[in-house]
Each structure stands twice: as structure tokens, then as C-alpha cells.
Design a protein around this motif. Structure first.
Motif: not given
Length: 256
Positions: A156-165
Motif C-alpha cells: 500500500e505505501y510503496e504504491i502511494r510513493v510510486l503514484t506520487d513519483l
């Protein structure tokens, strides 16, 4: 005689110049055609997407398809869509009924047959939310640990970071709300600085990534109400961040 000879070569040069100009025009037309082709979804990818009657409104449906076409125009995201197509999945979009108790703006109920991506309201049909849910689906199909519902907090959190990037890198003209930290949080500025550091470093040190991932992730997930709660596949345990192993970052940032 010399004058006639000069006219002869002038005539030859005019013909060659005309041919060169025509070649350039044809080249320009081919470039434009290629750009148009990239903005149009190929039939096999377009065929992945279905619409429930709750989202079969002309505006809503057009918005989803426009966002998908925009994604397809970006080489890295094109790889994601191609992978999903080659995996044979179908994706059905729908909106929750008015008054639904869902806590999420958007949610992906992954399946090897028909995956459902739902939106809580029309305002939540955004490119960032759609990208987030498609990344979830990629993780589910690609990594058994996520398929089995393990390390849900890490995913969940890695996908949040990736989406932002990805939004900051590939979709600069689109305004969006960062998913990895609330703007009101005291760690928001350090979080944005962390994203910039990753974006400006060709090969990012995954050991450094893990340290900040744990720090920002634990604050974000508790702040967003993800602490030890039931989700569609197991439980989100924020403590899982402590044993995190990078997976998606290597593929979608360093590798793509």
C-alpha cells in the motif's frame, strides 16, 4: 553555351531540393501519425476495460478512457498496461452507491478473472487514483507475496510513493493530491524533499529508500487510518514496514 550549362544545373538542383522537401514533409507526417497512434488505445488494451451501469455515464466513462489514453502515451506506463493486457485480465469500473460507507476514494478488488476498480464519487475519478489501483493490480499479478495477502502495508505505501513519483515525473501538467503524506502533516515538506531526491537520482540507493520508507510510511498509514485494519486481502500491519523488501520501486522507477 556556359549560360545554358548553368541553367541545366540550376534545374537539377531545383528538382533535388523539391524531392528533399517532399521527403521532409512525409517524415513529418509519419511522426505526427505515430504520435496520434500512441494517443489512441490499441484494441487489445481497450478491450480490457468494461463499465458497470453505475459508471456508464458518458462523462464518467469518457473521463476514465481519457485518463487511460493519457497513461498509454507515456512509455513507462505503457509497459504496465501492456503487462495487464498480456496477463489476460478484464477490468470493470463502477461507482459505489450514494451513501456508501466505503473509506476509500478508489479501490481495486483484484482477481485473475474480472478485477473491479471502484470510485466513491465522480470527483474521485482521477488519473492519480486510477494509476494507484492499476499499480495494485500489477503487484497482485506479479508477486505471490502480495497475491497471498502478505505485507499489505508495504504494498500500500510503496504504491502511494510510486503514484506520487510517477505523477510528478510523467504528468506534470495535472494537479493532484500527494498520497504518501497529508499536506497538513509536519513531515509533508521532508516527504516532498525525499521524492525530489529520488526523482533527481538516476540509481537510487534502496537501503536509503528503506529507511525513509519506514519513517514516512508508518506516519502516513496510521494517519490515513490504515493501522491494523481489515482490508480485502488480509490485514494491513504497519509493523510490516520494518521487514520491507523493495519490489515495485525496482521495476517502475529504476527499471522502467
Amino acid at each position: 553555351m556556359k549560360l545554358d550549362y548553368a541553367y541545366y544545373w540550376l534545374f537539377i538542383m531545383l528538382i533535388l531540393t523539391s524531392c528533399a522537401d517532399e521527403t521532409n514533409i512525409l517524415g513529418d507526417e509519419q511522426d505526427i501519425a505515430q504520435e496520434i497512434e500512441l494517443l489512441s488505445l490499441p484494441d487489445p488494451i481497450s478491450a480490457m476495460f468494461q463499465f458497470d451501469k453505475s459508471i456508464d455515464n458518458i462523462y464518467d466513462r469518457s473521463k476514465v478512457l481519457a485518463d487511460i489514453e493519457h497513461m498509454y502515451s507515456k512509455p513507462r506506463i505503457r509497459k504496465l498496461l501492456t503487462f495487464l493486457m498480456e496477463s489476460g485480465v478484464k477490468i470493470k469500473f463502477y461507482k459505489y452507491p450514494v451513501g456508501s460507507s466505503s473509506e476509500h476514494e478508489a479501490e481495486c478488488k483484484a482477481s485473475f478473472f474480472t478485477t473491479e476498480i471502484s470510485f466513491i464519487s465522480r470527483n474521485c475519478i482521477t488519473l492519480a487514483n486510477l494509476l494507484h489501483e492499476l499499480l495494485h493490480l500489477y503487484a497482485y499479478l506479479k508477486y505471490k507475496t502480495y497475491t497471498d495477502g502478505n505485507y499489505a502495508a508495504c504494498e500500500e505505501y510503496e504504491i502511494r510513493v510510486l503514484t506520487d513519483l510517477i505523477m510528478r515525473r510523467d504528468f506534470k501538467g495535472i494537479s493532484f493530491t500527494h498520497q504518501g503524506m497529508r499536506s497538513s502533516d509536519k513531515l509533508y515538506t521532508p516527504y516532498i524533499e525525499w521524492l525530489e531526491k529520488i526523482a533527481n537520482t538516476p540509481i537510487y540507493n534502496m537501503d536509503l529508500f528503506k529507511i525513509d520508507f519506514q519513517r514516512f510510511g508508518s506516519v502516513c498509514l496510521f494517519g490515513f487510518g490504515y493501522g491494523d485494519r481489515t482490508n480485502y486481502k488480509g490485514r494491513i500491519e504497519v509493523s510490516d514496514l520494518n521487514s520491507y523488501t523493495p519490489r515495485l520501486m525496482n521495476v517502475f522507477w529504476s527499471g522502467f
